[in-house]
Design an enzyme around this catalytic site. Sequence first.
Site, PDB file in Angstrom:
ATOM      1  N   SER A  74      40.440  36.409  38.817  1.00  0.00           N
ATOM      2  CA  SER A  74      41.875  36.288  38.576  1.00  0.00           C
ATOM      3  C   SER A  74      42.171  36.601  37.099  1.00  0.00           C
ATOM      4  O   SER A  74      41.684  37.610  36.587  1.00  0.00           O
ATOM      5  CB  SER A  74      42.332  34.887  38.983  1.00  0.00           C
ATOM      6  OG  SER A  74      43.703  34.862  39.232  1.00  0.00           O
ATOM      7  N   ASP A 326      43.827  39.501  49.696  1.00  0.00           N
ATOM      8  CA  ASP A 326      44.372  38.870  48.485  1.00  0.00           C
ATOM      9  C   ASP A 326      45.588  39.641  47.972  1.00  0.00           C
ATOM     10  O   ASP A 326      45.484  40.826  47.675  1.00  0.00           O
ATOM     11  CB  ASP A 326      43.277  38.868  47.408  1.00  0.00           C
ATOM     12  CG  ASP A 326      43.731  38.212  46.122  1.00  0.00           C
ATOM     13  OD1 ASP A 326      44.788  37.536  46.129  1.00  0.00           O
ATOM     14  OD2 ASP A 326      43.029  38.386  45.102  1.00  0.00           O
ATOM     15  N   HIS A 351      41.301  35.638  47.620  1.00  0.00           N
ATOM     16  CA  HIS A 351      41.222  35.681  46.151  1.00  0.00           C
ATOM     17  C   HIS A 351      39.809  35.351  45.658  1.00  0.00           C
ATOM     18  O   HIS A 351      39.316  34.259  45.887  1.00  0.00           O
ATOM     19  CB  HIS A 351      42.243  34.675  45.598  1.00  0.00           C
ATOM     20  CG  HIS A 351      42.667  34.945  44.187  1.00  0.00           C
ATOM     21  ND1 HIS A 351      42.967  36.204  43.707  1.00  0.00           N
ATOM     22  CD2 HIS A 351      42.862  34.102  43.140  1.00  0.00           C
ATOM     23  CE1 HIS A 351      43.330  36.118  42.424  1.00  0.00           C
ATOM     24  NE2 HIS A 351      43.267  34.857  42.059  1.00  0.00           N
TER      25      HIS A 351
END
Lengths: 396, 396
Positions: A74, A326, A351
């Site tokens: 991320s 994601d 994710h």
Amino acid sequence: MWDVAEELKAMLVFAEHRYYGESLPFGDSSFKSPRHLNFLTSEQALADFAELIRHLKQTIPGAENQPVIALGGSYGGMLAAWLRMKYPHTVVGALAASAPIWQFENLVPCGIFMEIVTTDFKESDPNCSESIRRSWDAINHLAATGSGLQWISEALHLCRPLTSSEDIQNLKDWISETWVNLAMVDYPYESNFLQPLPAWPIKIVCQHLRNPKVSDQQLVQNIFQALNIYYNYSGQAKCLNVSETATSSLGTQGWSYQSCTEMIMPFCTNGIDDMFEPHSWNLQELSNECFQQWGVRPRPSWITTLYGGKNISSHKNIIFSNGELDPWSGGGVTEDISDTLIAIKIPEGAHHLDLRANNPLDPQSVLLARSLEVKHMKQWIREFHASPKTAVLGYF
Amino acid sequence: MWDVAEELKAMLVFAEHRYYGESLPFGDSSFKSPRHLNFLTSEQALADFAELIRHLKQTIPGAENQPVIALGGSYGGMLAAWLRMKYPHTVVGALAASAPIWQFENLVPCGIFMEIVTTDFKESDPNCSESIRRSWDAINHLAATGSGLQWISEALHLCRPLTSSEDIQNLKDWISETWVNLAMVDYPYESNFLQPLPAWPIKIVCQHLRNPKVSDQQLVQNIFQALNIYYNYSGQAKCLNVSETATSSLGTQGWSYQSCTEMIMPFCTNGIDDMFEPHSWNLQELSNECFQQWGVRPRPSWITTLYGGKNISSHKNIIFSNGELDPWSGGGVTEDISDTLIAIKIPEGAHHLDLRANNPLDPQSVLLARSLEVKHMKQWIREFHASPKTAVLGYF
């Protein structure tokens, strides 16, 4: 990282980003003044990592001539990629998992994120995304009736009853964010990243949203059943709290500030390609909110100026991995840029699934991704050991 | 740049570094407080250049899809190289002329700079460097006598007579800096970079320093004749001013601050391998001076942490040119690092001679250097036009 470290004989170092966790440069007052926040930038964080790596190499016996690899997911994945771009002398390569480095300016369409969220629900069951698409009007209709706010509050078991049209907007934003979060954490096994959840939570949620063509009231009651999967999988919640979408602390204050300065990610919806109410990207609105909250205004072009936007082909040794479930993959690098700037797609991944610990329920695609990642890391390490070393001499 | 621009159909842009010239972020008070000076760093300067290039591309018709090359000499050469390292998406290559990017920490021996100065004088005439080596003691001996300070002041035609032992130290520092400057500007034709000077000024200076084995008084008188070439080539000076070594303004305040924060270049002399009085590198002394003058203390490792020190092989398309007469070549890159990190040596060259305008008296070696530089620049431009372009789309 834990699973692979032993195989690579690696030391694991978790560097805490400044202004997150316990790394507060001004202690309790770190977030209380724009002057205290001037030092919260991605560039400063990268500089911290470079200093940290140098420090570790100088102080840990045997570390000096060892290669370092950056890993992150991320925002942490963006930092890993950017660290390799800006400090290639510091890390031999980077694994940037679910890193939306192109979710800036106009590098990708602003609607792509919510389209992927929608696709996740639609592929579970087209009636599910359609139910959600219809739910907004159902809420709007009910909210316009005499006792509508009270009825909705009760139907959704809200901890605090709705009292204004602003509350309705907040409610819809909160529900939207719930669907987004479900798309991010649609993992193949029970997990607890943002909330404790069952395996493949979207599938479970969608079991309650099989019929879009019901009355407004029935639709809202179905939405409650769906939300209840996300917020009450443990069965402990007595009511739903519109002001919370995650149980764990991910440093919301720091990210809120960064989203007002550097991390300007345009998002939009049109209600056609996605299942949400239409909302165009509004920089001015964001700017005003940011000024009110933090006393700063966004610099929407800075990240692309600083890190190169799509023009990054001169760099080497970065893996961009993305789960296709994601929504952040929309702003990620999903095609190879060169032999050494690699994209790995994980069709069944949400994710940064690849960064999670091995699990018997892992789909084949994430096992393959992880083994490719390790293959590249080993290659970087081999290249490091094969390259002529710069003699480090003390001249003074 | 002027000579080559037409051939390359290039636009020339001279970017002024913040805190130099007219680019004063806080106007007249820019240098009056450490708080105003926090924004004076090489990183901020690079960010300015990246923003400027983006701005020019966006606002000048036809500029958007054109390649940009960074050029600079000395500190400007370091910035050119660093811009390519940190913003490779912004410039396709860099010519770093006489850029001492390794004159930091312990990357090169601290004595190398003064050794090269010494070599320049010695190769002109071994008696010349020997005269200078002996001159320090001559000054020390004379200064220790009754009317010594007055005698030296008159012999050197100083504008302000010497009155203390501190003045003597300043005098010797000023004379040393004069020899350093002569080594930097030992150009093959009349020039006016730091001072108006004849062609090959060291040769002219050394005509007055042919005999080291004379009396202390005669030696000091000879030193005056030598200094007079540097400070009074125009014949206008009535006396010599110990507080000045250059006529033109190179932004001494900005550099003084930067030399106290990032640009920490260790220098030393031992009097054996060089012609100066021995002086070891003393970081603590510098640190105290910096704190007194600017309220800051040096960060001697930061530049190598930030820009990689000798570990820069992952970069591409940088030419490092160095004149071998130039003392700064000691901290420069004088051997190829890879096929695309090129070193060009100019045996008869002083400080960034290759960046100066063509001159009939240019030695063959600088003509060759310039033609190699142009060859590489053309190659970068060809590569840029051959590479697939990233479509720049507006999505909003």
